[in-house]
Write a protein that holds these residues in place. Structure first.
Motif, PDB file in Angstrom:
ATOM      1  N   SER A   4       0.806  -1.218   0.000  1.00  0.00           N
ATOM      2  CA  SER A   4       0.000   0.000   0.000  1.00  0.00           C
ATOM      3  C   SER A   4       0.838   1.266   0.000  1.00  0.00           C
ATOM      4  O   SER A   4       0.438   2.261  -0.585  1.00  0.00           O
ATOM      5  N   GLU A   5       1.991   1.256   0.665  1.00  0.00           N
ATOM      6  CA  GLU A   5       2.842   2.446   0.694  1.00  0.00           C
ATOM      7  C   GLU A   5       4.172   2.138   1.372  1.00  0.00           C
ATOM      8  O   GLU A   5       4.264   1.211   2.169  1.00  0.00           O
ATOM      9  N   PRO A   6       5.188   2.939   1.053  1.00  0.00           N
ATOM     10  CA  PRO A   6       6.467   2.772   1.741  1.00  0.00           C
ATOM     11  C   PRO A   6       6.347   3.230   3.193  1.00  0.00           C
ATOM     12  O   PRO A   6       5.541   4.116   3.495  1.00  0.00           O
ATOM     13  N   ARG A   7       7.121   2.638   4.046  1.00  0.00           N
ATOM     14  CA  ARG A   7       7.182   3.076   5.439  1.00  0.00           C
ATOM     15  C   ARG A   7       8.042   4.321   5.520  1.00  0.00           C
ATOM     16  O   ARG A   7       8.957   4.513   4.736  1.00  0.00           O
ATOM     17  N   GLN A   8       7.753   5.139   6.490  1.00  0.00           N
ATOM     18  CA  GLN A   8       8.590   6.287   6.774  1.00  0.00           C
ATOM     19  C   GLN A   8       9.039   6.135   8.222  1.00  0.00           C
ATOM     20  O   GLN A   8       8.236   6.247   9.144  1.00  0.00           O
ATOM     21  N   PRO A   9      10.313   5.846   8.420  1.00  0.00           N
ATOM     22  CA  PRO A   9      10.792   5.576   9.774  1.00  0.00           C
ATOM     23  C   PRO A   9      10.637   6.795  10.681  1.00  0.00           C
ATOM     24  O   PRO A   9      10.693   7.932  10.221  1.00  0.00           O
ATOM     25  N   CYS A  10      10.447   6.536  11.966  1.00  0.00           N
ATOM     26  CA  CYS A  10      10.295   7.614  12.935  1.00  0.00           C
ATOM     27  C   CYS A  10      11.399   7.512  13.994  1.00  0.00           C
ATOM     28  O   CYS A  10      12.267   6.643  13.940  1.00  0.00           O
ATOM     29  N   TYR A  11      11.342   8.382  14.971  1.00  0.00           N
ATOM     30  CA  TYR A  11      12.359   8.483  16.013  1.00  0.00           C
ATOM     31  C   TYR A  11      12.577   7.171  16.760  1.00  0.00           C
ATOM     32  O   TYR A  11      13.661   6.915  17.295  1.00  0.00           O
ATOM     33  N   LYS A  12      11.560   6.315  16.814  1.00  0.00           N
ATOM     34  CA  LYS A  12      11.658   5.066  17.568  1.00  0.00           C
ATOM     35  C   LYS A  12      12.774   4.170  17.042  1.00  0.00           C
ATOM     36  O   LYS A  12      13.401   3.445  17.809  1.00  0.00           O
ATOM     37  N   LEU A  13      13.022   4.221  15.740  1.00  0.00           N
ATOM     38  CA  LEU A  13      14.084   3.426  15.138  1.00  0.00           C
ATOM     39  C   LEU A  13      15.443   3.838  15.715  1.00  0.00           C
ATOM     40  O   LEU A  13      16.238   2.998  16.144  1.00  0.00           O
ATOM     41  N   ALA A  14      15.708   5.129  15.740  1.00  0.00           N
ATOM     42  CA  ALA A  14      16.975   5.643  16.273  1.00  0.00           C
ATOM     43  C   ALA A  14      17.083   5.348  17.764  1.00  0.00           C
ATOM     44  O   ALA A  14      18.151   4.977  18.259  1.00  0.00           O
ATOM     45  N   LYS A  15      15.973   5.501  18.463  1.00  0.00           N
ATOM     46  CA  LYS A  15      15.972   5.241  19.906  1.00  0.00           C
ATOM     47  C   LYS A  15      16.277   3.777  20.192  1.00  0.00           C
ATOM     48  O   LYS A  15      17.089   3.459  21.054  1.00  0.00           O
ATOM     49  N   ARG A  16      15.643   2.873  19.432  1.00  0.00           N
ATOM     50  CA  ARG A  16      15.823   1.436  19.651  1.00  0.00           C
ATOM     51  C   ARG A  16      17.269   1.002  19.466  1.00  0.00           C
ATOM     52  O   ARG A  16      17.800   0.209  20.207  1.00  0.00           O
TER      53      ARG A  16
END
Length: 117
Positions: A4-16
């Protein structure tokens, strides 16, 4: 299932992962993954075969991703993504503003997406 659409990563990725600029790094690659919509309910399990049932005449996921994330100035590609009927409605205004604002290059087609350079 249908992409349906590409993901757009958010701050949680960097935090993890504890990497401050990880979101920007992932966005620059244009390979942040995708969301799927369920067209027909059923069971899918480990080891099941997944097959492509139809090709789309629309842009690839990577092309849509680099346009949405502003990683290309290729006017032809931007127009092709805008013309795709499957484009999420909420993305249209942002992409249309880019075209209207003149932040695109009419000769960029020969060079390809900025993420590939």
């Amino acid at each position: 299932m249908q992409v349906s659409e590409p993901r757009q990563p958010c701050y949680k990725l960097a935090k993890r992962w504890g990497i401050d600029d990880l979101v920007v790094r992932v966005q620059r690659t244009g390979m942040s993954g995708w969301y799927l919509r369920v067209l027909e309910t059923g069971d899918v399990g480990a080891g099941d075969t997944v097959a492509r049932l139809a090709d789309s005449a629309g842009p690839t996921l990577r092309e849509a991703s680099v346009v949405v994330q502003g990683l290309t100035d290729d006017a032809d590609l931007i127009r092709r993504v805008l013309a795709f009927e499957g484009l999420p409605t909420r993305w249209r205004p942002r992409i249309e503003r880019r075209l209207a604002g003149g932040r695109v290059d009419e000769s960029a087609r020969e060079r390809g997406p900025a993420a590939d350079r």
